[in-house]
Write an enzyme that holds these catalytic residues in place. Structure first.
Site, mmCIF file in Angstrom:
data_model
loop_
_atom_site.group_PDB
_atom_site.id
_atom_site.type_symbol
_atom_site.label_atom_id
_atom_site.label_comp_id
_atom_site.label_asym_id
_atom_site.label_seq_id
_atom_site.Cartn_x
_atom_site.Cartn_y
_atom_site.Cartn_z
ATOM 1 N N CYS A 105 0.522 -1.212 -0.056
ATOM 2 C CA CYS A 105 0.140 0.202 -0.017
ATOM 3 C C CYS A 105 1.280 0.865 -0.157
ATOM 4 C CB CYS A 105 -0.677 0.072 1.281
ATOM 5 S SG CYS A 105 -2.000 1.332 1.467
ATOM 6 N N ARG B 42 3.177 4.921 6.064
ATOM 7 C CA ARG B 42 3.746 4.091 7.258
ATOM 8 C C ARG B 42 3.728 2.498 7.807
ATOM 9 N NH1 ARG B 42 -2.832 4.716 10.240
ATOM 10 N NH2 ARG B 42 -2.376 4.283 8.415
ATOM 11 N N CYS C 40 -6.190 0.037 6.816
ATOM 12 C CA CYS C 40 -5.793 0.698 5.286
ATOM 13 C C CYS C 40 -6.581 2.116 5.299
ATOM 14 C CB CYS C 40 -5.899 -0.615 4.930
ATOM 15 S SG CYS C 40 -5.769 0.293 3.313
ATOM 16 N N HIS D 156 -2.065 -3.566 5.199
ATOM 17 C CA HIS D 156 -2.253 -3.356 6.970
ATOM 18 C C HIS D 156 -3.926 -3.003 7.416
ATOM 19 C CE1 HIS D 156 -2.718 1.048 6.198
ATOM 20 N NE2 HIS D 156 -1.859 0.808 4.938
ATOM 21 N N ASP E 150 0.802 3.905 1.796
ATOM 22 C CA ASP E 150 0.514 4.434 2.819
ATOM 23 C C ASP E 150 1.560 4.774 3.438
ATOM 24 O OD1 ASP E 150 -0.128 4.626 6.281
ATOM 25 O OD2 ASP E 150 -1.927 4.133 5.795
#
Length: 209
Positions: A42, A46, A101, A98, A44
């Site tokens: 992803c 993080r 999400c 994750h 993202d």
């Protein structure tokens, strides 16, 4: 005014530390790359692949998009997949979602969202994501668990759905038919613990039901 100076300063510090520990650190990957794995994750911020796996430059070939999706008419992910298998000869593919999400959360909320009536790349992607997890939405809305657990189950359902597309994709099936030693894993990353969890794995093409 925002500048690039903080990032450049951190880059110089990182490069200096690497050279101090190993004067030849950057020479190893100067003329070629030989990653052992393709990471599909992803976007993202993080969930940085190299950081959470402790990998160095040259170890991972990485593709990231919203909600770690694998869509066969997406030239971006398919070209990365083909290049990783045909030219880099990776022996492992890790598809990683994750918990927490935002893409999955947006897919759940899509019917009441402005994206539902929008004509944009993001709206199309979230619509495709909602379709991919639609079998799990019934359980999500009717489940007895708290919402956090139900969201986690949806994230896992998305990993399984995208994994199914990945192992059925032409580059992966072609590699297996040619006898390549290739392991494909579906994993989920826990933002709270920092741990990866394996959900599913496949090493050969499986016959159609």
């Amino acid at each position: 005014m925002t500048t690039l100076k903080p990032l450049l300063a951190k880059n110089r510090s990182w490069a200096l530390q690497r050279r101090q520990r190993n004067p030849h650190y950057f020479d190893n990957n100067l003329h070629q790359q030989k990653p052992h794995s393709l990471w599909i994750g992803c976007s993202d911020s993080r969930v940085p692949a190299e950081v959470l796996t402790g990998c160095h430059p040259g170890e991972l070939f990485v593709h990231r998009n919203i909600a770690n999706m694998v869509i066969d008419n997406d030239d971006n992910v398919m070209s990365v997949l083909q290049y990783a298998l045909e030219y880099l000869k990776v022996s492992r593919i890790v598809l990683c979602g994750h918990y927490g999400c935002g893409g999955v959360q947006a897919a759940v909320a899509l019917p009441g969202s402005p994206l539902n009536n929008a004509d944009s790349a993001l709206a199309r992607r979230i619509g495709q994501l909602r379709a991919a997890i639609s079998p799990a939405l019934t359980a999500f809305h009717g489940g007895d668990d708290d919402e956090s657990n139900r969201q986690n189950h949806l994230v896992e359902a998305n990993v399984i759905a995208q994994f199914s597309r990945l192992v059925a994709s032409e580059p992966v099936t072609a590699a297996w038919r040619q006898g390549a030693a290739l392991d494909v894993f579906g994993c989920v990353y826990d933002l709270q613990s920092g741990h990866l969890k394996e959900l599913i794995q496949q090493s050969t093409e499986e016959p159609s039901p």
